[in-house]
Design an enzyme around this catalytic site. Structure first.
Site, PDB file in Angstrom:
ATOM      1  N   HIS A 183     -49.223  -0.991 -43.944  1.00 12.44           N
ATOM      2  CA  HIS A 183     -50.317  -1.064 -42.972  1.00 12.44           C
ATOM      3  C   HIS A 183     -51.583  -0.431 -43.570  1.00 12.44           C
ATOM      4  CE1 HIS A 183     -46.890  -1.481 -40.187  1.00 12.44           C
ATOM      5  NE2 HIS A 183     -47.746  -2.105 -39.399  1.00 12.44           N
ATOM      6  N   ASP A 253     -46.923 -11.291 -43.164  1.00 12.80           N
ATOM      7  CA  ASP A 253     -47.023 -10.160 -42.261  1.00 12.80           C
ATOM      8  C   ASP A 253     -48.458 -10.157 -41.725  1.00 12.80           C
ATOM      9  OD1 ASP A 253     -46.401  -7.848 -40.863  1.00 12.80           O
ATOM     10  OD2 ASP A 253     -45.553  -6.818 -42.597  1.00 12.80           O
TER      11      ASP A 253
END
Length: 485
Positions: A183, A253
């Site tokens: 992330h 993702d």
């Protein structure tokens, strides 16, 4: 290219953040995305009735198949309030009958998701729990053994898909050995190819059965690339499609993640060229579609786009909503609690008991959708069961509910030193102290105080922990009366 199933916009999956945006903003963004021609949506948060209405509305307006997805590794209640929460994969693997547990979890998750129109369950995690310092996998994994992870993952997938929803194995080719959170930025796994074969094994087991696979924003030099796997043709087309023979839909993702790079629209073009079929959660869907349209001037990229959008449309799961199944989540979750009844010798509901919540990451805030402070659920359930729950620091018994779960953007795997020290001090301050760990079981050894493992911060896990404590204290007291041990 003309507007059709082969439209570049059809490969884009837009986000709808019901957990952050106002209802008007959600509706506005949904309308904008539908006008753009996206292939579907990934949902975050929201109450079940509202989510169901929203999904029904966008489907009617789209008048075409849509992927409606959500991250549901811990049951549909992980995202949607009012639906059933479930233990995380690590807890399911610790169940007395793990095979039956994962099948029940996959089936219930799919039926609950379909009850609000979600047809794409973005789970399960097939990454190995191979690195204790991994900041993002841990309890999200079925474990460290490749064969066991593959077996449990396939059983979860089969149960989910038999119930009518598409599953998604993630994060190919394996996120379990990272020590960084994708992330935040691009992680790199520098393990040799021979070791990475272990990471690939669960995906190989699932390749012929799962509807979709999500690729990680992680670099794997030993597999032929120093960029994110998302944009590496050798990993997506060569390894996943070629060697593993996967014929389903490949998704990125979330493209807003740091591991995707600063220019996620350009990265989306590279991801499609590498073999991805769906671009999940771009920072700016308009900019991403525009970039794909420009790239379609290249005949090779245009052909790849047509292949991706056609596969996406052809394999999009049906949208029929399902009824909710009868299920007792607390009783189910109680059987995943890891603890030793012997640690509760001497405990009694009659003694004043203090329950204190300790957060491992107070700056990040409580998990999405959670009502009330940590520990209030355990305290309330024990009080309702007849325990003498008190706020007094002089209480004879002290339960410390410690939240130490993997979360995006947190950037570390181990519990914060401050949380560890506070937990130890609180447990040792009482005549009888115990930690209820909402995190990976291995952190009990780090804490070095008596404790039980309740795995995650879902409400159902706190309720299950309180239920387990009630039974365990009764069992320990009965054993003491018999003179056992």
């Amino acid at each position: 290219m003309t507007r059709s199933d082969a439209d570049p916009a059809r490969v884009v999956i837009e986000a709808l953040r019901l957990d952050r945006w106002s209802p008007d903003e959600v509706e506005r963004r949904a309308d904008r995305a539908l006008a753009l021609g996206v292939g579907g949506f990934i949902l975050f948060g929201g109450e079940a009735e509202r989510v169901g209405r929203l999904v029904e509305r966008v489907r009617e307006d789209a008048a075409r198949p849509l992927w409606i997805g959500a991250d549901l590794e811990r049951g549909a209640g992980q995202q949607i309030r009012g639906l059933i929460e479930l233990p995380p994969p690590a807890a399911l693997a610790a169940h007395g009958n793990p095979g039956a547990a994962v099948e029940a979890a996959g089936r219930v998750t799919a039926r609950e998701a379909l009850s609000v129109g979600i047809n794409w369950v973005i789970a399960p995690v097939l990454d190995l729990d191979a690195e204790p310092d991994n900041p993002i996998i841990a309890t999200r994994s079925f474990g460290a053994d490749p064969r066991r992870v593959g077996e449990l993952g396939v059983r979860w997938i089969d149960a989910c898909q038999s119930a009518g929803a598409a599953a998604c194995a993630k994060h190919f080719p394996g996120h379990g050995r990272t020590t960084e959170d994708s992330h935040i930025g691009l992680s790199s796994i520098d393990a040799p190819a021979e070791l990475l074969e272990e990471d690939l094994a669960p995906f190989a087991a699932a390749a012929g059965r799962v509807a979709s696979v999500m690729v990680a924003h992680v670099a794997y030099p030993a597999l032929g690339g120093r960029r994110a796997a998302t944009v590496e043709p050798g990993i997506v087309s060569g390894l996943l499609r070629g060697r593993l023979g996967f014929e389903g839909v490949v998704s990125t993702d979330a493209m807003i993640m740091g591991g995707a790079g600063a220019d996620d629209a350009s990265a989306a073009v590279e991801a499609v060229a590498a073999g991805c079929d769906l671009i999940c959660y771009p920072a700016d869907a308009d900019a991403t579609v525009a970039a794909l349209m420009r790239a379609a001037d290249d005949p090779l990229l245009a052909a790849r786009l047509e292949e991706a959008s056609t596969r996406s449309a052809r394999k999009c799961p049906p949208s029929a909503r399902a009824s909710r199944p009868p299920f007792e989540p607390v009783a189910f979750a109680r059987d995943t609690i890891a603890g030793d009844v012997e640690a509760l010798r001497g405990w009694t509901p009659r003694a004043p008991t203090r329950v204190v919540g300790v957060s491992d990451d107070p700056d990040v805030g409580p998990p999405a959708g959670r009502a009330g402070a940590l520990g209030t659920i355990v305290a309330g359930d024990l009080h309702a069961a007849g325990w003498r729950v008190t706020d007094s620091t002089e209480a004879e018994q002290c339960l410390v509910v410690l939240a130490a779960t993997p979360r995006g953007w947190k950037g570390r795997g181990a519990p914060a030193a401050e949380a560890v020290e506070r937990t130890r001090a609180l447990v040792r301050s009482a005549r009888r102290g115990l930690v209820v760990l909402l995190g990976h079981r291995r952190w009990l050894d780090v804490l070095g105080v008596p404790g039980i493992c309740a795995w995650s911060t879902e409400t159902v896990m706190e309720r299950a922990a309180a239920d387990w404590l009630r039974f365990a204290v009764s069992a320990a007291a009965a054993g003491s009366r018999r003179g056992d041990g």
